[in-house]
Design a protein around this motif. Structure first.
Motif, mmCIF file in Angstrom:
data_model
loop_
_atom_site.group_PDB
_atom_site.id
_atom_site.type_symbol
_atom_site.label_atom_id
_atom_site.label_comp_id
_atom_site.label_asym_id
_atom_site.label_seq_id
_atom_site.Cartn_x
_atom_site.Cartn_y
_atom_site.Cartn_z
ATOM 1 N N LEU A 257 37.508 -84.319 -89.883
ATOM 2 C CA LEU A 257 38.841 -84.288 -89.200
ATOM 3 C C LEU A 257 39.822 -83.422 -89.421
ATOM 4 N N LYS A 258 40.258 -83.278 -90.808
ATOM 5 C CA LYS A 258 40.781 -82.253 -91.362
ATOM 6 C C LYS A 258 40.679 -80.927 -91.106
ATOM 7 N N THR A 259 39.104 -80.735 -91.216
ATOM 8 C CA THR A 259 38.776 -78.970 -90.740
ATOM 9 C C THR A 259 38.945 -78.991 -89.658
ATOM 10 N N LEU A 260 38.684 -79.919 -88.548
ATOM 11 C CA LEU A 260 38.724 -79.695 -87.141
ATOM 12 C C LEU A 260 40.248 -79.494 -86.827
ATOM 13 N N SER A 261 41.001 -80.396 -87.283
ATOM 14 C CA SER A 261 42.637 -80.185 -86.995
ATOM 15 C C SER A 261 43.100 -78.891 -87.511
ATOM 16 N N HIS B 11 51.654 -76.734 -79.454
ATOM 17 C CA HIS B 11 51.606 -76.339 -80.852
ATOM 18 C C HIS B 11 52.013 -77.413 -81.856
ATOM 19 N N ARG B 12 53.171 -77.984 -81.486
ATOM 20 C CA ARG B 12 53.718 -79.112 -82.414
ATOM 21 C C ARG B 12 53.013 -79.999 -82.529
ATOM 22 N N ARG B 13 52.337 -80.920 -81.277
ATOM 23 C CA ARG B 13 51.311 -81.862 -81.428
ATOM 24 C C ARG B 13 50.062 -81.575 -82.162
ATOM 25 N N ARG C 181 49.000 -83.399 -85.621
ATOM 26 C CA ARG C 181 47.807 -83.836 -85.681
ATOM 27 C C ARG C 181 47.150 -83.567 -87.145
ATOM 28 N N LYS C 182 47.273 -82.168 -87.450
ATOM 29 C CA LYS C 182 46.782 -81.478 -88.634
ATOM 30 C C LYS C 182 47.512 -82.119 -89.845
ATOM 31 N N GLU D 35 45.567 -84.473 -92.859
ATOM 32 C CA GLU D 35 45.715 -83.989 -94.220
ATOM 33 C C GLU D 35 46.082 -85.265 -95.014
ATOM 34 N N ARG D 36 47.157 -86.092 -94.388
ATOM 35 C CA ARG D 36 47.773 -87.063 -95.022
ATOM 36 C C ARG D 36 46.647 -88.222 -95.150
ATOM 37 N N LEU D 37 45.947 -88.559 -93.983
ATOM 38 C CA LEU D 37 44.830 -89.590 -94.345
ATOM 39 C C LEU D 37 43.856 -89.180 -95.317
ATOM 40 N N ALA D 38 43.412 -87.989 -95.216
ATOM 41 C CA ALA D 38 42.303 -87.483 -96.091
ATOM 42 C C ALA D 38 42.748 -87.645 -97.534
ATOM 43 N N GLY D 39 44.004 -87.117 -97.807
ATOM 44 C CA GLY D 39 44.603 -87.196 -99.210
ATOM 45 C C GLY D 39 44.795 -88.855 -99.561
#
Length: 137
Positions: free
Chosen positions: A10-14, A97-99, A103-104, A108-112
């Protein structure tokens, strides 16, 4: 481990979507800059033509200045319409772009958080093993 891989994906895709969005915004901003520069150049030419010195009397006599001013006006209208379209696209693209950026950041926060959670779990297991081992002695 499966959740961590899903979050990494998900992090890579975002991140990929964010980079794509960033390129789109950059292209649009560059196009806007070029249009604004061309519009400014044509406005300067229009002012120069309207304030021609007397030595350009021959061009005025044959109507060259009128034809030139008509062409400048038509070209300016076309460029201004194109600029208006770019500005409308820019507004919606910036919102998108803001959205995408949000999401990115969330991915990143979820993965962390998941990495931290797994690290804490491993540390707890290790500590439990050390306590169990010391109690068995």
């Amino acid at each position: 481990m499966g959740l961590l891989m899903d979050l990494d994906q998900l992090k890579t895709l975002s991140e990929l979507k964010y980079q794509h969005s960033l390129r789109s915004v950059s292209y649009l901003l560059a196009r806007e800059d070029k249009l604004r520069a061309e519009i400014a150049r044509l406005r300067t030419l229009t002012r120069e033509t309207q304030t021609q010195p007397p030595e350009q009397e021959r061009m005025r006599m044959i109507g060259g200045d009128v034809i030139w001013l008509q062409w400048l006006g038509k070209t300016l209208r076309k460029l201004n319409m194109e600029l208006a379209q770019i500005l409308a696209q820019k507004e919606s693209l910036i919102a998108l772009h803001r959205r995408t950026h949000g999401r990115k950041m969330a991915a990143e926060r979820l993965a962390g958080q998941e990495v931290e959670k797994q690290l804490q779990s491993k540390q707890k297991k290790l500590l439990d093993q050390i306590i169990d081992h010391s109690l068995m002695k």
